[in-house]
Design a protein around this motif. Sequence first.
Motif, PDB file in Angstrom:
ATOM      1  N   HIS A 204     -50.979  71.355  20.199  1.00 55.14           N
ATOM      2  CA  HIS A 204     -50.751  70.587  18.973  1.00 55.14           C
ATOM      3  C   HIS A 204     -51.621  71.101  17.836  1.00 55.14           C
ATOM      4  O   HIS A 204     -52.629  71.772  18.053  1.00 55.14           O
ATOM      5  N   ALA A 205     -51.190  70.792  16.628  1.00 58.85           N
ATOM      6  CA  ALA A 205     -51.968  71.038  15.415  1.00 58.85           C
ATOM      7  C   ALA A 205     -52.314  69.679  14.819  1.00 58.85           C
ATOM      8  O   ALA A 205     -51.451  68.801  14.722  1.00 58.85           O
ATOM      9  N   SER A 206     -53.567  69.514  14.408  1.00 57.47           N
ATOM     10  CA  SER A 206     -54.065  68.210  13.973  1.00 57.47           C
ATOM     11  C   SER A 206     -54.492  68.240  12.516  1.00 57.47           C
ATOM     12  O   SER A 206     -55.109  69.208  12.051  1.00 57.47           O
ATOM     13  N   PHE A 207     -54.199  67.153  11.805  1.00 54.89           N
ATOM     14  CA  PHE A 207     -54.461  67.060  10.374  1.00 54.89           C
ATOM     15  C   PHE A 207     -55.327  65.847  10.080  1.00 54.89           C
ATOM     16  O   PHE A 207     -55.025  64.731  10.497  1.00 54.89           O
ATOM     17  N   GLU A 208     -56.404  66.098   9.337  1.00 56.81           N
ATOM     18  CA  GLU A 208     -57.360  65.053   8.983  1.00 56.81           C
ATOM     19  C   GLU A 208     -56.818  64.194   7.845  1.00 56.81           C
ATOM     20  O   GLU A 208     -56.346  64.711   6.830  1.00 56.81           O
ATOM     21  N   MET A 209     -56.925  62.875   8.020  1.00 63.59           N
ATOM     22  CA  MET A 209     -56.551  61.926   6.982  1.00 63.59           C
ATOM     23  C   MET A 209     -57.821  61.383   6.310  1.00 63.59           C
ATOM     24  O   MET A 209     -58.936  61.560   6.802  1.00 63.59           O
ATOM     25  N   ARG A 224     -41.572  54.389  11.134  1.00 66.42           N
ATOM     26  CA  ARG A 224     -40.440  53.821  10.391  1.00 66.42           C
ATOM     27  C   ARG A 224     -39.375  54.867  10.116  1.00 66.42           C
ATOM     28  O   ARG A 224     -38.180  54.541  10.018  1.00 66.42           O
ATOM     29  N   GLY A 225     -39.796  56.135   9.998  1.00 59.47           N
ATOM     30  CA  GLY A 225     -38.848  57.206   9.737  1.00 59.47           C
ATOM     31  C   GLY A 225     -38.116  57.697  10.975  1.00 59.47           C
ATOM     32  O   GLY A 225     -37.314  58.634  10.877  1.00 59.47           O
ATOM     33  N   GLY A 226     -38.424  57.104  12.134  1.00 67.06           N
ATOM     34  CA  GLY A 226     -37.725  57.475  13.356  1.00 67.06           C
ATOM     35  C   GLY A 226     -38.216  58.756  13.996  1.00 67.06           C
ATOM     36  O   GLY A 226     -37.536  59.333  14.843  1.00 67.06           O
ATOM     37  N   ILE A 227     -39.416  59.233  13.604  1.00 72.66           N
ATOM     38  CA  ILE A 227     -39.972  60.452  14.199  1.00 72.66           C
ATOM     39  C   ILE A 227     -40.509  60.114  15.590  1.00 72.66           C
ATOM     40  O   ILE A 227     -41.210  59.114  15.768  1.00 72.66           O
ATOM     41  N   GLU A 228     -40.177  60.957  16.577  1.00 76.55           N
ATOM     42  CA  GLU A 228     -40.580  60.645  17.949  1.00 76.55           C
ATOM     43  C   GLU A 228     -42.101  60.697  18.099  1.00 76.55           C
ATOM     44  O   GLU A 228     -42.736  61.697  17.804  1.00 76.55           O
ATOM     45  N   LYS A 229     -42.665  59.582  18.564  1.00 75.54           N
ATOM     46  CA  LYS A 229     -44.106  59.501  18.828  1.00 75.54           C
ATOM     47  C   LYS A 229     -44.356  59.922  20.272  1.00 75.54           C
ATOM     48  O   LYS A 229     -43.688  59.461  21.187  1.00 75.54           O
ATOM     49  N   PHE A 246     -47.034  63.178  17.119  1.00 69.84           N
ATOM     50  CA  PHE A 246     -45.589  63.138  16.893  1.00 69.84           C
ATOM     51  C   PHE A 246     -44.990  64.517  17.144  1.00 69.84           C
ATOM     52  O   PHE A 246     -45.720  65.518  17.199  1.00 69.84           O
ATOM     53  N   LEU A 247     -43.668  64.578  17.270  1.00 69.47           N
ATOM     54  CA  LEU A 247     -42.975  65.847  17.424  1.00 69.47           C
ATOM     55  C   LEU A 247     -42.299  66.236  16.124  1.00 69.47           C
ATOM     56  O   LEU A 247     -41.624  65.407  15.496  1.00 69.47           O
ATOM     57  N   ASP A 248     -42.487  67.499  15.709  1.00 66.20           N
ATOM     58  CA  ASP A 248     -41.723  67.990  14.569  1.00 66.20           C
ATOM     59  C   ASP A 248     -40.299  68.302  15.037  1.00 66.20           C
ATOM     60  O   ASP A 248     -39.990  68.191  16.234  1.00 66.20           O
ATOM     61  N   PRO A 249     -39.378  68.659  14.152  1.00 65.84           N
ATOM     62  CA  PRO A 249     -37.977  68.841  14.557  1.00 65.84           C
ATOM     63  C   PRO A 249     -37.745  69.923  15.609  1.00 65.84           C
ATOM     64  O   PRO A 249     -36.695  69.934  16.256  1.00 65.84           O
ATOM     65  N   GLU A 255     -50.491  66.097  14.944  1.00 62.15           N
ATOM     66  CA  GLU A 255     -51.337  64.917  15.068  1.00 62.15           C
ATOM     67  C   GLU A 255     -51.912  64.514  13.718  1.00 62.15           C
ATOM     68  O   GLU A 255     -52.329  65.358  12.931  1.00 62.15           O
ATOM     69  N   TYR A 256     -51.951  63.213  13.484  1.00 59.16           N
ATOM     70  CA  TYR A 256     -52.796  62.649  12.440  1.00 59.16           C
ATOM     71  C   TYR A 256     -54.094  62.210  13.110  1.00 59.16           C
ATOM     72  O   TYR A 256     -54.085  61.577  14.177  1.00 59.16           O
TER      73      TYR A 256
END
Length: 312
Positions: A204-209, A224-229, A246-249, A255-256
């Motif tokens: 995975h690739a993780s992004f800092e919030m 809410r956008g229906g992205i698979e968790k 989450f999974l990208d397309p 990751e957040y």
Amino acid sequence: MTERLITHLRHVDLAVPDYDKQLEFYTTMWGLEPEIAEDGLAFLAAAGSPEQYSVRLRRAEEKRLDLIAFGAATSADVDALAERLLADGVTLVTRPERLQTPGGGYGFRFFDIDGRTIEVSADVAVRRHRKVEEGEAVPVKLSHVVMNSPNPEAAVAFYSKHLSFALSDTLMHPRMGEMMWFLRTNRFHHSVAIARGPHVSLHHASFEMRGIDEYMRGTGRLLRGGIEKVWGPGRHMAGNNTFSYFLDPHGNTVEYTTELEVLDEDSWHPHLYDFSDPMVTDQWGTANPMEEFVARKSFNDPDRGCFVAPPV
């Protein structure tokens, strides 16, 4: 350990068959900003990061991890690292040269022990970035990248010996043994991690919030956008950071996160955490259990780009 010449993580580059769908996801849903997007090549920046881009997308027939890029302090350090790798028998893809990617700079590429293409650069122009404001649920920066390896002990040894990464913590399981190694190249708990997997691939690739609130708002937007968790929201013990996967397309896990631990390197001693203890995987107890579903999604598809340098 030899002198540490890598300072930080710059970006992760992905090859994707459905470029338009991936570009839409990473901008509209994930919250990255398209700095340049043309001719099937997109450079996507995180709002709060001085890096020119955090993700590069390239249109390709087959999904792969193109490369992982790191920074060095000076061009002299780039040269020194290249010479060190050559002397140790590491295969260089390119010799140190001026870079043609956004921000320019000076760098080179090489294959790690699993065949991933790694780039190290210095003197890249600083991007005009900004402070992410309260309530803005967009990535501040790329936090870390985790890689699957069928021989993780050798991969950890490679990054420790040749690139001077230091071990922060290790995850183990009573039946499976040691399973994940967290490696740092600065005071942040990890910039990369190596996971035991059935094949070479991106874990995975993780992004800092910005903070907990923004992390939860971003998590909620994707739900809410229906992205698979895949897993989360929760808080790990190793690194003490939050997580929502989450999974990208194209099935890459992203990751957040926020609040990744900052270490005192002079006094830090690595832990060996038993992740059969639910508190190790999630201190909050809010995430779905760490079980076969999570592991299977994190294996990703076998990376067919090993020991094949990306065309750009």
